[in-house]
Design a protein around this motif. Structure first.
Motif, mmCIF file in Angstrom:
data_model
loop_
_atom_site.group_PDB
_atom_site.id
_atom_site.type_symbol
_atom_site.label_atom_id
_atom_site.label_comp_id
_atom_site.label_asym_id
_atom_site.label_seq_id
_atom_site.Cartn_x
_atom_site.Cartn_y
_atom_site.Cartn_z
ATOM 1 N N GLY A 162 35.337 35.139 40.606
ATOM 2 C CA GLY A 162 35.508 35.650 39.245
ATOM 3 C C GLY A 162 34.857 37.003 39.078
ATOM 4 N N SER A 163 33.907 37.106 38.121
ATOM 5 C CA SER A 163 33.270 38.388 37.835
ATOM 6 C C SER A 163 32.098 38.691 38.770
ATOM 7 N N PRO A 192 33.646 30.407 46.444
ATOM 8 C CA PRO A 192 35.063 30.590 46.780
ATOM 9 C C PRO A 192 35.936 30.954 45.584
ATOM 10 N N TRP A 221 44.651 28.653 32.839
ATOM 11 C CA TRP A 221 44.791 28.709 34.296
ATOM 12 C C TRP A 221 46.172 28.280 34.782
ATOM 13 N N ILE A 235 40.842 35.764 44.450
ATOM 14 C CA ILE A 235 42.272 35.974 44.718
ATOM 15 C C ILE A 235 42.848 37.098 43.863
ATOM 16 N N GLY A 252 41.068 37.501 48.551
ATOM 17 C CA GLY A 252 41.996 36.615 49.252
ATOM 18 C C GLY A 252 41.840 35.186 48.755
ATOM 19 N N LEU A 283 40.109 42.024 39.569
ATOM 20 C CA LEU A 283 38.714 41.769 39.139
ATOM 21 C C LEU A 283 37.691 42.583 39.938
ATOM 22 N N PRO A 303 35.750 26.487 39.661
ATOM 23 C CA PRO A 303 37.161 26.774 39.948
ATOM 24 C C PRO A 303 37.949 26.973 38.660
ATOM 25 N N PRO A 304 39.207 27.396 38.770
ATOM 26 C CA PRO A 304 40.068 27.325 37.587
ATOM 27 C C PRO A 304 40.203 25.838 37.209
ATOM 28 N N THR A 327 29.273 36.547 39.278
ATOM 29 C CA THR A 327 27.978 36.033 38.798
ATOM 30 C C THR A 327 27.134 35.445 39.940
ATOM 31 N N ALA A 370 36.271 33.558 32.618
ATOM 32 C CA ALA A 370 35.500 32.403 32.128
ATOM 33 C C ALA A 370 34.186 32.292 32.902
HETATM 34 C C1 LIG Z 1 36.520 29.969 36.490
HETATM 35 S S1 LIG Z 1 36.733 31.497 37.297
HETATM 36 C C2 LIG Z 1 35.159 31.763 38.051
HETATM 37 C C3 LIG Z 1 34.198 32.467 37.147
HETATM 38 C C4 LIG Z 1 32.914 32.852 37.853
HETATM 39 N N1 LIG Z 1 32.040 31.693 38.040
HETATM 40 C C5 LIG Z 1 32.173 33.931 37.038
HETATM 41 O O1 LIG Z 1 31.016 33.675 36.636
HETATM 42 O O2 LIG Z 1 32.753 34.964 36.773
HETATM 43 C C6 LIG Z 1 37.751 31.096 38.675
HETATM 44 C C7 LIG Z 1 38.115 32.307 39.513
HETATM 45 O O3 LIG Z 1 38.704 31.842 40.738
HETATM 46 C C8 LIG Z 1 39.758 32.701 41.109
HETATM 47 N N2 LIG Z 1 40.626 31.906 42.001
HETATM 48 C C9 LIG Z 1 41.448 30.893 41.671
HETATM 49 N N3 LIG Z 1 41.994 30.339 42.763
HETATM 50 C C10 LIG Z 1 41.496 31.012 43.840
HETATM 51 C C11 LIG Z 1 41.651 30.873 45.253
HETATM 52 N N4 LIG Z 1 42.430 29.935 45.762
HETATM 53 N N5 LIG Z 1 40.978 31.728 46.046
HETATM 54 C C12 LIG Z 1 40.174 32.692 45.529
HETATM 55 N N6 LIG Z 1 39.972 32.850 44.204
HETATM 56 C C13 LIG Z 1 40.615 32.014 43.358
HETATM 57 C C14 LIG Z 1 40.366 33.100 39.782
HETATM 58 O O4 LIG Z 1 41.110 34.306 39.880
HETATM 59 C C15 LIG Z 1 39.143 33.223 38.882
HETATM 60 O O5 LIG Z 1 38.653 34.537 38.866
#
Ligand SMILES: C[S@@+](CC[C@H](N)C(=O)[O-])C[C@H]1O[C@@H](n2cnc3c(N)ncnc32)[C@H](O)[C@@H]1O
Length: 296
Positions: A248-249, A245, A38, A268, A10, A272, A30-31, A251, A221
């Protein structure tokens, strides 16, 4: 120690699942606004941003570029405000972000994401603490913002400095966290002198990025597990709850489990979920994984 890891599919701009003052630390990335990979996600999240990109094609105004950039950061700021609500007094927020360089509207420029996030977090009520520069393996310097430095790139003055550092911004909510003098959990979470000397310094040269194996994994990323693990050990104690929040994967959740912390992660992008689960798979019986999907 048995730990619990809640994965919520979500949007983290609202975190109704979390009570006020219920998490101890946020570790996230964040993105990055104005990084092309992004763009689509920001547009999907906020249709105003998609409209502004269209407007830019028609009006070619610098002011429209600024409005796009502002709107992207306003979307992130909603998450920073929610994070402030759910953190305990004295809770720490760590945000990994890179600045962006990009030619938009025919003009190459820097978008200093770290500075915008500091401003928004301060407005949300956080206190800014000294930050870390994560020095990444160097890519080649750029000439006029494009590709590698070519022969002509040795001539002044039109080349640009390469962005080879990302920021790990650190904030505190409210006052210092208080513990009883001989709190056994806090003492049990102690780091060594060697760790302290390596961690509490401003430049980190962590190179251990996970080998990305799939397209899906590259899309997140991901930051290295070492980054999440260090921040968790520096700014929380065993049994605490760590929030990511932008999971991503997964981590942060994995590093939390490995360091005997609970975690809550929002993501979101439902596609993933298999990757998050597989990253958490090898944690064994001591980590309970609870997945919920907020969308119907
Ligand atoms: C830069 S990546 C994070 C990578 C993470 N640190 C990892 O090691 O895999 C940002 C993630 O935030 C998710 N995302 C972006 N906006 C979001 C939101 N408002 N709520 C939840 N997830 C969000 C994206 O889909 C993406 O997977």
């Amino acid at each position: 120690m048995q730990t619990e890891h809640n994965i919520i599919i979500g949007n983290s701009q609202q975190m109704p699942e979390l009570a006020d003052a219920s998490v101890h630390l946020m570790v996230t990335s964040p993105p990055y606004p104005m990084i092309q990979m992004w763009d689509d996600q920001f547009c999907k999240m906020d249709s105003r941003i998609a409209e502004l990109w269209k407007e830019l094609e028609a009006d070619c105004r610098e002011e429209t570029v600024t409005r796009i950039y502002d709107a992207m950061h306003e979307n992130l700021a909603r998450v920073w405000r929610e994070a402030h609500r759910v953190l305990v007094d004295g809770g720490i927020a760590c945000i990994n972000v890179g600045d962006a360089t990009r030619t938009v509207n025919g003009k190459f420029r820097l978008f200093p994401n770290h500075a915008r996030i500091i401003e928004h977090c301060e407005r949300a009520g956080f206190t800014t603490l000294p930050y870390i520069l994560w020095k990444k393996p160097t890519t080649k310097p750029k000439y006029k913002g494009k590709g590698a430095f070519l022969g002509s790139g040795f001539l002044p003055p039109n080349a640009y400095v390469t962005l080879d550092c990302e920021f790990i911004l650190i904030f505190r909510k409210g006052n210092l966290r208080r513990f009883a003098r001989n709190d056994t959990v806090r003492h049990g979470s102690k780091f060594t002198k060697k760790q302290r000397d390596a961690w509490f310094t401003q430049i980190w040269t962590v190179t251990g990025t996970r080998q990305t194996t799939s397209q899906l994994e590259r899309r997140t990323a991901a930051f290295p597990e070492e980054i999440a693990a260090r921040l968790i050990s520096m700014f929380s104690v065993r049994g605490d709850t760590v929030l990511d929040p932008f999971l991503g994967s997964g981590t942060t959740a994995k590093a939390a489990a490995q360091n005997e912390r609970n975690s809550v992660g929002y993501e979101i992008d439902e596609s993933l979920l298999p990757l998050i689960k597989s990253n958490l798979d090898d944690l064994g019986k001591n980590a309970d994984l609870i997945v919920s999907n907020r969308e119907p």
